[in-house]
Design a protein around this motif. Structure first.
Motif, PDB file in Angstrom:
ATOM      1  N   THR A   1      16.323  50.950  17.419  1.00 41.99           N
ATOM      2  CA  THR A   1      15.865  50.501  16.220  1.00 41.99           C
ATOM      3  C   THR A   1      15.346  51.784  15.534  1.00 41.99           C
ATOM      4  O   THR A   1      15.183  52.702  16.117  1.00 41.99           O
ATOM      5  CB  THR A   1      14.504  49.671  16.555  1.00 41.99           C
ATOM      6  N   THR A   2      15.158  51.450  14.305  1.00 47.29           N
ATOM      7  CA  THR A   2      14.909  52.767  13.590  1.00 47.29           C
ATOM      8  C   THR A   2      13.636  52.522  12.691  1.00 47.29           C
ATOM      9  O   THR A   2      13.217  51.401  12.502  1.00 47.29           O
ATOM     10  CB  THR A   2      15.865  53.348  12.460  1.00 47.29           C
ATOM     11  N   ASP A   3      13.006  53.582  11.974  1.00 50.83           N
ATOM     12  CA  ASP A   3      11.729  52.996  11.193  1.00 50.83           C
ATOM     13  C   ASP A   3      12.129  52.291  10.192  1.00 50.83           C
ATOM     14  O   ASP A   3      11.269  51.550   9.691  1.00 50.83           O
ATOM     15  CB  ASP A   3      10.978  54.709  10.806  1.00 50.83           C
ATOM     16  N   GLU A   4      13.335  52.380   9.530  1.00 46.29           N
ATOM     17  CA  GLU A   4      13.723  51.502   8.384  1.00 46.29           C
ATOM     18  C   GLU A   4      14.001  50.229   8.667  1.00 46.29           C
ATOM     19  O   GLU A   4      13.811  49.229   8.302  1.00 46.29           O
ATOM     20  CB  GLU A   4      15.140  52.277   8.087  1.00 46.29           C
ATOM     21  N   ASP A   5      14.301  49.852  10.083  1.00 45.12           N
ATOM     22  CA  ASP A   5      14.547  48.419  10.566  1.00 45.12           C
ATOM     23  C   ASP A   5      13.420  47.927  10.720  1.00 45.12           C
ATOM     24  O   ASP A   5      13.027  46.638  10.476  1.00 45.12           O
ATOM     25  CB  ASP A   5      15.056  48.455  12.199  1.00 45.12           C
ATOM     26  N   LEU A   6      12.206  48.468  11.209  1.00 48.63           N
ATOM     27  CA  LEU A   6      10.884  48.196  11.192  1.00 48.63           C
ATOM     28  C   LEU A   6      10.087  48.214   9.926  1.00 48.63           C
ATOM     29  O   LEU A   6       8.920  47.568   9.977  1.00 48.63           O
ATOM     30  CB  LEU A   6      10.179  49.045  12.405  1.00 48.63           C
ATOM     31  N   ASP A   7      10.415  48.648   8.964  1.00 46.88           N
ATOM     32  CA  ASP A   7       9.714  48.748   7.678  1.00 46.88           C
ATOM     33  C   ASP A   7       9.465  47.526   7.180  1.00 46.88           C
ATOM     34  O   ASP A   7      10.382  46.675   6.866  1.00 46.88           O
ATOM     35  CB  ASP A   7      10.679  49.756   6.555  1.00 46.88           C
ATOM     36  N   GLY A   8       8.177  47.059   6.935  1.00 47.67           N
ATOM     37  CA  GLY A   8       7.955  45.776   6.295  1.00 47.67           C
ATOM     38  C   GLY A   8       7.399  44.832   7.278  1.00 47.67           C
ATOM     39  O   GLY A   8       6.939  44.031   7.038  1.00 47.67           O
ATOM     40  N   VAL A   9       7.572  45.501   8.691  1.00 45.19           N
ATOM     41  CA  VAL A   9       6.652  44.567   9.824  1.00 45.19           C
ATOM     42  C   VAL A   9       5.109  44.816   9.352  1.00 45.19           C
ATOM     43  O   VAL A   9       4.466  43.785   9.705  1.00 45.19           O
ATOM     44  CB  VAL A   9       7.112  45.155  11.226  1.00 45.19           C
ATOM     45  N   ASP A  10       4.675  45.859   9.207  1.00 42.38           N
ATOM     46  CA  ASP A  10       3.431  45.977   8.728  1.00 42.38           C
ATOM     47  C   ASP A  10       3.213  46.502   7.433  1.00 42.38           C
ATOM     48  O   ASP A  10       3.689  45.886   6.500  1.00 42.38           O
ATOM     49  CB  ASP A  10       2.324  46.939   9.763  1.00 42.38           C
ATOM     50  N   GLN A  11       2.755  47.830   7.132  1.00 45.10           N
ATOM     51  CA  GLN A  11       2.555  48.308   5.876  1.00 45.10           C
ATOM     52  C   GLN A  11       3.918  48.947   5.714  1.00 45.10           C
ATOM     53  O   GLN A  11       4.551  49.582   6.532  1.00 45.10           O
ATOM     54  CB  GLN A  11       1.466  49.428   5.893  1.00 45.10           C
ATOM     55  N   PRO A  12       4.370  48.959   4.055  1.00 48.21           N
ATOM     56  CA  PRO A  12       5.704  49.742   3.829  1.00 48.21           C
ATOM     57  C   PRO A  12       5.567  50.917   4.380  1.00 48.21           C
ATOM     58  O   PRO A  12       4.701  51.777   4.122  1.00 48.21           O
ATOM     59  CB  PRO A  12       5.986  49.284   2.379  1.00 48.21           C
ATOM     60  N   GLY A  13       6.598  51.642   4.957  1.00 43.30           N
ATOM     61  CA  GLY A  13       6.629  53.233   5.452  1.00 43.30           C
ATOM     62  C   GLY A  13       5.794  53.288   6.573  1.00 43.30           C
ATOM     63  O   GLY A  13       5.795  54.866   6.937  1.00 43.30           O
ATOM     64  N   GLU A  14       5.156  52.482   7.116  1.00 42.62           N
ATOM     65  CA  GLU A  14       4.012  52.880   8.317  1.00 42.62           C
ATOM     66  C   GLU A  14       4.734  53.380   9.403  1.00 42.62           C
ATOM     67  O   GLU A  14       4.532  54.409  10.118  1.00 42.62           O
ATOM     68  CB  GLU A  14       3.422  51.675   8.722  1.00 42.62           C
ATOM     69  N   PHE A  15       6.165  52.916   9.760  1.00 48.02           N
ATOM     70  CA  PHE A  15       6.699  53.187  10.992  1.00 48.02           C
ATOM     71  C   PHE A  15       7.432  54.576  10.760  1.00 48.02           C
ATOM     72  O   PHE A  15       7.576  55.277  11.624  1.00 48.02           O
ATOM     73  CB  PHE A  15       7.818  52.274  11.462  1.00 48.02           C
ATOM     74  N   PHE A  16       7.504  55.022   9.517  1.00 44.63           N
ATOM     75  CA  PHE A  16       8.501  56.420   9.346  1.00 44.63           C
ATOM     76  C   PHE A  16       7.208  57.423   9.801  1.00 44.63           C
ATOM     77  O   PHE A  16       7.397  58.186  10.635  1.00 44.63           O
ATOM     78  CB  PHE A  16       8.624  56.507   7.595  1.00 44.63           C
TER      79      PHE A  16
END
Length: 122
Positions: free
Chosen positions: A75-90
């Motif tokens: 998985t990537t930060d982009e795949d997880l984007d939107g799970v919580d706050q936008p950009g949080e996983f980056f």
């Protein structure tokens, strides 16, 4: 639902990395680092963003391998984007990558040594 479990995994890996409780090692893949668990290993690496919003920018990927070296999940930060706050996983994965790199490269030891040498030259 798998995306939420991956998000939880990334957050826990990041937390333990920042606390210094995970042992990361170099890999042959440049800026990729790996940590091991019984039966599995996790690799953290950079890659070029696939997003049209950030062409050419870095993205961060987590890969899970089984004991045979087969890729189980990625998985990537982009795949997880939107799970919580936008950009949080980056931000989470970037900080984890920085901390893993610092640990592997012995940055704190290097800084302490240089500071000690500079202090003794006063």
């Amino acid at each position: 639902m798998a995306v939420h479990r991956l998000a939880e995994l990334v957050k826990l890996l990041a937390e333990k990395t920042v606390e210094g409780r995970l042992l990361w090692e170099k890999t042959v893949e440049g800026e990729a680092f790996q940590t091991a668990f019984p039966g599995y290993s996790v690799r953290l690496r950079t890659q070029k963003s696939k997003s049209s919003r950030y062409p050419g920018a870095d993205a961060y990927a987590i890969q899970i391998f089984n004991e045979s070296g087969e890729l189980v999940e990625e998985t990537t930060d982009e795949d997880l984007d939107g799970v919580d706050q936008p950009g949080e996983f980056f931000a989470v994965m970037r900080e984890m990558h920085i901390e893993a790199r610092r640990s592997v490269m012995g940055v704190d030891k290097a800084i302490d040594s240089i500071l000690e040498q500079l202090s003794s030259k006063r």
